[in-house]
Scaffold this motif. Structure first.
Motif, short mmCIF file in Angstrom:
data_model
loop_
_atom_site.label_atom_id
_atom_site.label_comp_id
_atom_site.label_asym_id
_atom_site.label_seq_id
_atom_site.Cartn_x
_atom_site.Cartn_y
_atom_site.Cartn_z
N LEU A 90 -39.50 4.11 -4.15
CA LEU A 90 -38.48 3.34 -3.45
C LEU A 90 -38.31 3.85 -2.03
CD1 LEU A 90 -36.02 1.46 -3.15
CD2 LEU A 90 -34.65 3.18 -4.35
N ASP A 91 -38.49 2.97 -1.06
CA ASP A 91 -38.22 3.27 0.34
C ASP A 91 -36.83 2.72 0.65
OD1 ASP A 91 -38.17 3.72 3.05
OD2 ASP A 91 -40.09 2.77 3.47
N ALA A 92 -35.84 3.62 0.73
CA ALA A 92 -34.44 3.23 0.93
C ALA A 92 -34.13 3.22 2.41
CB ALA A 92 -33.52 4.18 0.18
N GLY A 93 -34.07 2.02 2.99
CA GLY A 93 -33.93 1.87 4.43
C GLY A 93 -35.30 1.69 5.05
N CYS A 94 -36.06 0.75 4.51
CA CYS A 94 -37.49 0.61 4.83
C CYS A 94 -37.78 -0.04 6.17
CB CYS A 94 -38.18 -0.19 3.73
SG CYS A 94 -37.54 -1.88 3.52
N GLY A 95 -36.78 -0.69 6.78
CA GLY A 95 -37.03 -1.36 8.06
C GLY A 95 -38.10 -2.43 7.90
N GLY A 118 -39.10 -1.82 -1.35
CA GLY A 118 -38.48 -1.64 -0.04
C GLY A 118 -37.10 -2.27 -0.02
N ILE A 119 -36.10 -1.49 0.38
CA ILE A 119 -34.73 -1.99 0.47
C ILE A 119 -34.18 -1.68 1.85
CG2 ILE A 119 -32.35 -1.57 -0.32
CD1 ILE A 119 -33.44 -1.32 -3.14
N ASP A 120 -33.61 -2.70 2.48
CA ASP A 120 -32.99 -2.51 3.79
C ASP A 120 -31.83 -3.47 3.93
OD1 ASP A 120 -34.03 -0.98 6.49
OD2 ASP A 120 -32.81 -2.74 6.97
N ILE A 121 -30.83 -3.06 4.70
CA ILE A 121 -29.66 -3.91 4.90
C ILE A 121 -29.94 -5.03 5.90
CG2 ILE A 121 -28.58 -2.64 6.81
CD1 ILE A 121 -25.91 -2.96 5.23
N SER A 122 -31.04 -4.90 6.66
CA SER A 122 -31.39 -5.91 7.66
C SER A 122 -32.35 -6.95 7.08
CB SER A 122 -32.05 -5.26 8.88
OG SER A 122 -32.58 -6.24 9.75
N LYS A 123 -31.85 -8.17 6.95
CA LYS A 123 -32.70 -9.26 6.51
C LYS A 123 -33.83 -9.50 7.50
CE LYS A 123 -31.18 -13.45 7.11
NZ LYS A 123 -30.37 -14.70 6.98
N GLU A 124 -33.55 -9.36 8.77
CA GLU A 124 -34.56 -9.59 9.80
C GLU A 124 -35.73 -8.61 9.65
OE1 GLU A 124 -34.51 -12.13 11.63
OE2 GLU A 124 -32.43 -12.77 11.29
N ALA A 125 -35.44 -7.38 9.25
CA ALA A 125 -36.50 -6.39 9.06
C ALA A 125 -37.45 -6.82 7.94
CB ALA A 125 -35.90 -5.02 8.76
N LEU A 126 -36.88 -7.30 6.84
CA LEU A 126 -37.72 -7.71 5.72
C LEU A 126 -38.50 -8.98 6.03
CD1 LEU A 126 -35.48 -6.90 2.62
CD2 LEU A 126 -37.05 -5.45 3.91
N SER A 152 -34.59 5.47 -12.73
CA SER A 152 -35.78 4.62 -12.85
C SER A 152 -36.82 4.86 -11.76
CB SER A 152 -35.36 3.15 -12.82
OG SER A 152 -34.82 2.79 -11.56
N VAL A 153 -36.54 5.74 -10.80
CA VAL A 153 -37.41 5.93 -9.63
C VAL A 153 -38.05 7.31 -9.67
CG1 VAL A 153 -37.45 6.11 -7.10
CG2 VAL A 153 -36.08 4.33 -8.21
N ASP A 154 -39.37 7.37 -9.45
CA ASP A 154 -40.08 8.65 -9.42
C ASP A 154 -39.99 9.32 -8.06
OD1 ASP A 154 -41.57 8.77 -12.12
OD2 ASP A 154 -42.06 6.76 -11.39
N VAL A 155 -40.15 8.54 -6.99
CA VAL A 155 -40.10 9.08 -5.63
C VAL A 155 -39.25 8.15 -4.78
CG1 VAL A 155 -41.42 9.75 -3.59
CG2 VAL A 155 -42.41 10.09 -5.86
N LEU A 156 -38.22 8.69 -4.15
CA LEU A 156 -37.39 7.93 -3.22
C LEU A 156 -37.62 8.50 -1.82
CD1 LEU A 156 -33.78 6.71 -3.63
CD2 LEU A 156 -34.42 7.92 -1.55
N ILE A 157 -37.86 7.61 -0.84
CA ILE A 157 -38.08 8.03 0.54
C ILE A 157 -36.95 7.50 1.41
CG2 ILE A 157 -39.71 8.06 2.46
CD1 ILE A 157 -41.08 6.73 -0.67
N SER A 158 -36.43 8.35 2.27
CA SER A 158 -35.41 7.95 3.25
C SER A 158 -35.88 8.41 4.62
CB SER A 158 -34.06 8.59 2.89
OG SER A 158 -33.10 8.33 3.89
N ILE A 159 -36.31 7.47 5.45
CA ILE A 159 -36.91 7.79 6.75
C ILE A 159 -35.97 7.35 7.87
CG2 ILE A 159 -38.95 7.49 8.23
CD1 ILE A 159 -40.49 6.66 5.67
#
Length: 274
Positions: A90-95, A118-126, A152-159
């Motif tokens: 999971l990329d939390a804040g994936c842009g 990929g999860i991001d609060i910006s619809k425009e980014a997705l 449920s997640v093995d690796v979470l990334i926050s960049i």
């Protein structure tokens, strides 16, 4: 209807999906947009959430020039070290998903089957992310309220994204890891010197009491920006863009070359388990 990686943001039940929408057993339904993402953000106000189109375009232009490729390679190295076969990442804040797609490719190249979210609060980014390809599960949501089942997640990334210790700990498995990428004290120092009369260092990484620090890495190098356009793209993708006066912003217009330090920290955490 197939089982999905997401849970309902209304009731928390698992979401199943077909080609057009996501549904839960309690009748809540969320349509899949033409660009391939689902909007699971509870706040549906008309105001802008997250990065604007302009910031996303600047970031994409800058990243496409390869200036942060060394960072992306280091992130992929971390993910490959900790991701098991058949991992959920999971990329939390994936842009706009530059790093997310690099992670997906690195896992595939290593022969690992993985679901990458990929999860991001910006619809425009997705929306923009679809220019990079497909193969990701994408949702508009807040990193403070991830629409993902607990454990449920093995690796979470926050960049360079908001870091929600409690929420990240909730969704990661007991055997999983959380990888945080953050700026070191003098990241982009020469850019700051160009803009500000009194540049300041970035704050140190705060201790995450809900997590155990397992490993740290640092990556430092210089990037050579040889046009005003590249300098502006770098500046416009940073948080400084919205905090800087017009007078200070105009200093960049007369600069067409800049040797700039990039300094990244990577912290790898594990959950506190009893």
């Amino acid at each position: 209807m197939e089982k999905s990686c997401f849970i309902c943001p209304v009731c928390g039940a698992a979401l199943g999906c077909n080609s057009k929408s996501y549904h839960c057993e309690n009748g809540h339904c969320f349509d899949i947009a033409k660009k391939g993402y689902v909007n699971l953000l509870m706040s549906q106000s008309s105001s802008q959430h997250g990065d604007s189109k302009e910031m996303i375009a600047s970031r994409a232009e800058f990243l496409n020039r390869g200036f942060y490729d060394k960072l992306s390679a280091e992130i992929c190295s971390c993910v490959l070290k900790y991701a098991p076969q058949n991992a959920r990442v999971l990329d939390a804040g994936c842009g706009e998903c530059k790093y997310t797609f690099d992670i997906l490719k690195s896992l595939s190249d290593a022969g690992k089957c993985a679901e990458v979210i990929g999860i991001d609060i910006s619809k425009e980014a997705l929306i923009f992310s679809r220019r990079r390809g497909s193969g990701l599960s994408l949702a508009v949501a807040s990193t403070a309220e991830l629409p993902v089942a607990g454990g449920s997640v093995d690796v979470l990334i926050s960049i360079f994204a908001p870091f929600s210790s409690n929420e990240f700990s909730r969704v990661v498995k007991d055997s999983g890891v959380i990888i945080q990428v953050y700026p070191l004290a003098r990241h982009l120092w020469e850019l700051k010197e160009l803009i500000y009369d009194e540049p300041y260092e970035n704050p140190t990484l705060p201790a995450e009491k809900e997590l155990v620090l397992s490993e740290t890495r640092e990556l430092k190098y210089k990037i050579e920006l040889e046009s005003t356009a590249d300098i502006l793209s770098l500046f416009e993708m940073t948080p400084y863009f919205h905090r800087t006066s017009r007078r200070d912003k105009e200093k960049l217009l007369n600069c067409d070359r800049l040797s700039c330090s990039v300094e990244f920290g990577i912290a790898i955490y594990k959950k506190i388990t009893e």
